[in-house]
Scaffold this motif. Structure first.
Motif, short mmCIF file in Angstrom:
data_model
loop_
_atom_site.label_atom_id
_atom_site.label_comp_id
_atom_site.label_asym_id
_atom_site.label_seq_id
_atom_site.Cartn_x
_atom_site.Cartn_y
_atom_site.Cartn_z
N LEU B 322 40.21 40.40 36.52
CA LEU B 322 40.12 40.89 35.15
C LEU B 322 40.15 39.73 34.16
O LEU B 322 39.41 39.72 33.17
CB LEU B 322 41.27 41.86 34.86
CG LEU B 322 41.14 43.22 35.54
CD1 LEU B 322 42.45 43.99 35.45
CD2 LEU B 322 40.02 44.03 34.90
N ALA B 323 41.02 38.73 34.44
CA ALA B 323 41.09 37.58 33.54
C ALA B 323 39.78 36.81 33.56
O ALA B 323 39.30 36.33 32.53
CB ALA B 323 42.25 36.68 33.94
N ALA B 324 39.16 36.69 34.77
CA ALA B 324 37.89 35.99 34.86
C ALA B 324 36.81 36.73 34.08
O ALA B 324 35.86 36.13 33.60
CB ALA B 324 37.48 35.82 36.32
N GLY B 325 36.96 38.07 33.96
CA GLY B 325 36.00 38.86 33.19
C GLY B 325 36.38 38.96 31.72
O GLY B 325 35.74 39.71 30.98
N GLY B 326 37.43 38.29 31.31
CA GLY B 326 37.79 38.28 29.89
C GLY B 326 38.73 39.39 29.46
O GLY B 326 39.07 39.49 28.29
N GLU B 327 39.17 40.23 30.38
CA GLU B 327 40.07 41.34 30.02
C GLU B 327 41.52 40.85 30.06
O GLU B 327 42.26 41.14 31.00
CB GLU B 327 39.88 42.49 31.00
CG GLU B 327 38.46 42.99 31.12
CD GLU B 327 38.18 44.12 30.13
OE1 GLU B 327 39.14 44.58 29.49
OE2 GLU B 327 37.01 44.50 30.01
N ARG B 328 41.95 40.14 29.05
CA ARG B 328 43.25 39.49 29.13
C ARG B 328 44.41 40.48 29.08
O ARG B 328 45.42 40.32 29.77
CB ARG B 328 43.40 38.46 28.00
CG ARG B 328 42.27 37.47 27.93
CD ARG B 328 42.73 36.17 27.34
NE ARG B 328 43.70 35.53 28.22
CZ ARG B 328 43.35 34.79 29.27
NH1 ARG B 328 42.08 34.60 29.56
NH2 ARG B 328 44.27 34.24 30.02
N LEU B 329 44.27 41.51 28.25
CA LEU B 329 45.35 42.48 28.10
C LEU B 329 45.65 43.16 29.43
O LEU B 329 46.79 43.23 29.90
CB LEU B 329 44.96 43.51 27.03
CG LEU B 329 46.02 44.55 26.69
CD1 LEU B 329 47.13 43.92 25.89
CD2 LEU B 329 45.39 45.72 25.93
N LEU B 330 44.55 43.64 30.06
CA LEU B 330 44.71 44.33 31.34
C LEU B 330 45.18 43.38 32.42
O LEU B 330 46.01 43.74 33.27
CB LEU B 330 43.37 44.94 31.75
CG LEU B 330 43.09 46.30 31.14
CD1 LEU B 330 41.69 46.72 31.46
CD2 LEU B 330 44.09 47.30 31.68
N ALA B 331 44.64 42.15 32.40
CA ALA B 331 45.04 41.17 33.41
C ALA B 331 46.54 40.93 33.33
O ALA B 331 47.24 40.90 34.36
CB ALA B 331 44.28 39.87 33.21
#
Lengths: 219, 672
Positions: B322-331
């Motif tokens: 998720l972080a690699a995809g830019g979803e920081r909140l969810l990551a």
């Protein structure tokens, strides 16, 4: 003694040490091997004595005396006692036969000249030019260790290595400190005594002194 | 302040090891345990301060290791692991007093536990490649020593130790290779220098580093297919050591993956994290299946560790993806859930391993088929074990539920991430969570029901007595943690949030609202375990009261008592009860392709007629299929190579001398 004559003696002595090592490969009679060692001891002692006279170094003179007594007299004497207990014992079947051993010795001498080139290049000097002879003696000594079967031959190989190391030390450092030489001489003497006892025990226990037949001890 | 406390903790653990080795036999155990407990408290204080304040500390000393010196640094991520280790260590130290008391404990055994503890506390604080590798290898050595302490009494320990040593050695070699590769291209060996070079390294290099270190860390964490040492080593180790191994050491594998993958390499590629998640899914399902099929208590717990590590890896992998995809909140949310589950696993698995040790201590066996009826003999142990078992089965009101709920929420919310591969990984994570939930519940219903309820099956179980107060206190500490984190999970969240933010490069915004329960502020989803538990208790009370008050028939009024798990029969013998083997049989049948059980049924007939069997003997083994398929050929190849190598030294002095001579000549030739 002039410097030229002194150098001649040193070169002769170094040559005798290496020639002795090659002789040790050639002769099968164990008595002859021991005389070779005595000869090497005398050559080393005279080399040290000449260097001591040249430098006016008393300590080195004492070292020459120690070398003459241990390597020229005591050690050959001890080994003679071992051989006398078993007269007619010869290095009958070395693992590498004599002609092949001599060829190998030639190769080792060439190798040591190649390797020592780097050492002598550091400090070109008539004495350091002789270093390859010492290295070759060490290598031939190890070769004797590897290919000869009798316990006495093994001791001779070890002593050849030691003589080669002593030769290199004399040539490179222009004289070994007395303390160091005393220490190594005592060490070698001790090793010879231990090996003498071992060889005697081996003969008493197994009836032979052939190291190659000891491999049952492995398992 | 936090530095001092942490260093005092390390020093005290080292001193405890020394005390264990030199004190006279009578005081040895108590002295070492007391000092170990103090060490844990000090380390907990130091790590707790870092976690609460969020300020990391670091120090460098050139005196200890030559050439490189020692670099220590504790950020909130490392501090979380130190704190978890300290809690499990405290319980294990407490427990070890009673556990070792029945026989004079050897010096090695007494010294091994604090030494192992010290290295466990050291690893998360290592801040350079050299320090980390030294700490990591010390941990491997001390744990091996601790595992081997009972080798005289139980020779099978040696086999387990060999497996463990081989696996940990291969793993350490892979980690060393990866980290050295990284350090040579980063212009420095301290972690801060490497992290500062994050963006300036090529993708193939970082990928190679990640895969190599993943190999090593996954073998320590016990992820399938590198898990084979776990079900051997955990059962054979003394119970406090098993608890530390499963509750603390295994975590450090996860720590390593996070430290290298996220901190040093800066997140990197999507496929790295999908690989981690895939490892997690396989481990979770495989571990849970074997746990459900095992009849040995500690083997069951070891496989359940594989299962839980798998779940944590799913979370870590999903967070990375998720972080690699830019979803920081969810990551951040998923990583928090994973770390929460890791802490919870340390608590309940530590409690369960200590409980299993109490069983073995009291009844003399770990085999569930030879236990039974222990709830009556050892009521306190039974209650504490039950708390652990209910936690691990993720029942509401206990901590396993809280973290699994969070993990599930995070994974489900991630479906909006618009990346098909990530979504597929999340979906398989959800599936793994679901299936392992069921299987774990089966495994622990079996452990509780067969082990503690019903009637005792053997003399050993019949003669069992409650264990001593120090052992109970150790278990109660961890069980209490399970209850607290289960009822008010909110108290741990700020701390976990800080650790999760430290675990992702660039930090992560918090997805949770501060409170007693779990509340995903912006993502819709909240649960309040306090209300849940209160409601549940109220419901039970109402039903109980209603039953008391309601008019009943005369027949119902007369109470009839029977054993739980005794099927209410009038005449019940231990031979009629369900065994662990038979309880797991249906599952084994369903998953026969994965578990591959070996049956051995022998029927001896009466001489007069084949219709009357005289005796039936049934043996069953459930071996690890992965071990057989993947490790068998490797072991055979290594053994072949070893036999070949043994022909080289034949005992001839001349041959040995010739080796040396050949080497000398070769070196000279190369030089010349």
């Amino acid at each position: 003694m002039t410097a030229g004559a002194a150098l001649d003696v040193v070169e002769l002595a170094a040559g005798v040490v290496l020639a002795g090592a090659v002789l040790a490969l050639w002769r099968k009679d164990l008595r002859a091997l021991i005389s070779v060692l005595a000869l090497q001891g005398a050559a080393l002692a005279s080399l040290a004595a000449v260097l001591a006279v040249g430098d006016g170094d008393v300590g080195l003179g004492v070292v020459a005396g120690v070398v003459l007594v241990t390597k020229g007299l005591v050690i050959p004497g001890l080994l003679t006692r071992v051989v006398r207990a078993d007269p007619g014992s010869r290095e009958t079947a070395p693992l590498v036969n004599v002609p092949a051993s001599l060829v190998a010795a030639a190769v080792l001498v060439v190798l040591s000249y190649l390797v020592a080139g780097r050492l002598t290049a550091l400090f070109p000097d008539p004495l350091t030019r002789l270093v390859p002879l010492g290295l070759a003696t060490v290598l031939v000594g190890v070769f004797v260790l590897v290919t000869r079967r009798k316990a006495v031959s093994q001791i001779v190989g070890l002593l050849l290595v030691d003589n080669g190391v002593a030769l290199v030390a004399f040539l490179l450092t222009a004289g070994v400190p007395l303390l160091v030489e005393l220490g190594t001489s005592l060490d070698v003497l001790l090793v010879v005594v231990v090996l003498q006892v071992l060889a005697t025990t081996m003969r008493a226990r197994f009836g032979h002194v052939d190291l190659d037949q000891l491999r049952e001890l492995h398992d | 302040m936090s530095t001092t406390a942490y260093l005092v903790g390390l020093g005290a653990a080292g001193a405890a090891a020394l005390l264990g080795a030199i004190l006279p036999a009578r005081r040895r155990l108590f002295g070492a345990a007391l000092l170990s407990a103090a060490a844990c408290l000090a380390a907990l204080a130091g790590a707790g301060r870092v976690l609460v304040s969020g300020h990391p500390f670091s120090l460098h000393t050139a005196q200890v290791l030559p050439l490189t010196g020692v670099d220590l640094s504790l950020d909130p991520l490392g501090a979380l692991f130190v704190a978890t280790t300290a809690v499990v260590g405290l319980a294990a130290a407490c427990y070890s007093v009673g556990y070792g008391a029945h026989a004079t404990p050897s010096r090695t055994a007494t010294a091994a536990l604090p030494a192992f503890l010290a290295t466990l506390l050291l690893v998360p604080a290592a801040a350079s490649v050299a320090t980390f590798m030294v700490a990591w290898e010390l941990m491997a050595l001390t744990s091996l020593l601790a595992l081997l302490t009972e080798h005289r009494r139980r020779p099978e320990t040696r086999d387990a130790a060999q497996w463990y040593a081989a696996m940990t050695h291969v793993g350490a070699a892979a980690i060393l290779l990866g980290l050295v590769l990284l350090a040579t291209h980063a212009g420095g060996q301290t972690f801060s220098a490497i992290a500062a070079h994050r963006g300036r390294r090529s993708v193939p290099l970082t990928s190679a580093v990640f895969v190599l270190t993943l190999l090593g860390f996954a073998s320590k964490a016990g992820a399938v297919p590198l898990h084979v040492w776990l079900p051997r080593a955990h059962p054979e180790a003394p119970s406090p050591i098993s608890a530390l191994m499963s509750g603390a050491m295994v975590n450090l594998g996860i720590y390593g993956i996070l430290r290298v993958g996220e901190d040093l390499l800066g997140g990197g590629q999507l496929w790295w994290w999908l690989l981690v998640a895939a490892l997690g899914v396989v481990s979770a399902v495989f571990g849970a299946l074997h746990a459900a099929a095992s009849t040995d208590t500690k083997r069951l717990l070891a496989y359940s560790t594989v299962d839980n590590v798998g779940l944590v890896l799913v979370g870590v992998g999903a967070a990375g993806a998720l972080a690699a995809g830019g979803e920081r909140l969810l990551a951040g949310l998923v990583l928090l859930a994973a770390l929460f589950h890791l802490v919870n696993h340390a608590l309940f698995k530590g409690c369960l391993f200590l409980g299993a040790g109490a069983l073995q201590h009291a009844a003399g066996t770990r085999d569930l088929d030879r236990l039974g009826g222990l709830a009556r003999k050892m009521p306190a142990t039974a209650v504490l074990f039950a708390v652990g078992a209910l936690s691990i089965s993720a029942l509401p009101g206990l901590n396993g539920f809280a973290s699994e709920w969070l993990l599930l929420q995070g994974l489900l919310h991630g479906f909006a991430s618009h990346s098909a591969t990530t979504e597929a990984a999340l979906l398989s994570g959800v599936a793994a969570l679901a299936i392992t939930g069921g299987l774990t519940a089966t495994a622990f219903v079996k452990a509780l029901g067969v082990g503690f309820l019903g009637q005792p099956r053997t003399e050993g179980a019949r003669g069992a007595r409650e264990v001593g107060p120090s052992m109970l206190a150790g278990m109660a500490l961890l069980a209490g943690g399970c209850v607290v984190l289960g009822v008010v999970p909110g108290v741990a969240l700020p701390v976990l949030d800080r650790a999760a933010a430290a675990g992702l490069p660039g930090g992560a915004p918090s997805a949770l609202r501060v409170g007693l329960g779990l509340d995903l502020a912006s993502l819709h989803g909240a649960i309040e375990p306090v209300l849940l538990v209160t409601g549940l208790l109220a419901g039970i009370l109402v039903i109980w009261g209603a039953l008391r008050l309601a008019p009943r028939h005369a027949e119902l009024r007369r109470p009839r008592r029977a054993e739980a798990w005794g099927c209410g029969r009038e005449l019940q013998t231990a031979r009629m009860e369900i065994t662990a083997t038979s309880f797991a049989e249906p599952l084994q049948r369903v998953f026969a392709d994965v578990l591959r059980p070996d049956h051995d049924l022998e029927v001896t007939h009466a001489a007069e007629s084949r219709y009357f069997p005289e005796a039936i003997s049934f043996h069953q083994r459930v071996d690890d299929a992965i071990e057989r398929v993947a490790y068998g050929p490797v072991i055979a190849a290594v053994a072949w190579w070893g036999r070949l190598a043994r022909r080289v030294p034949n005992g001839s002095v001349h041959r040995y001398l010739a080796f040396g001579f050949a080497a000398l000549v070769l070196i000279l030739v190369v030089l010349a």
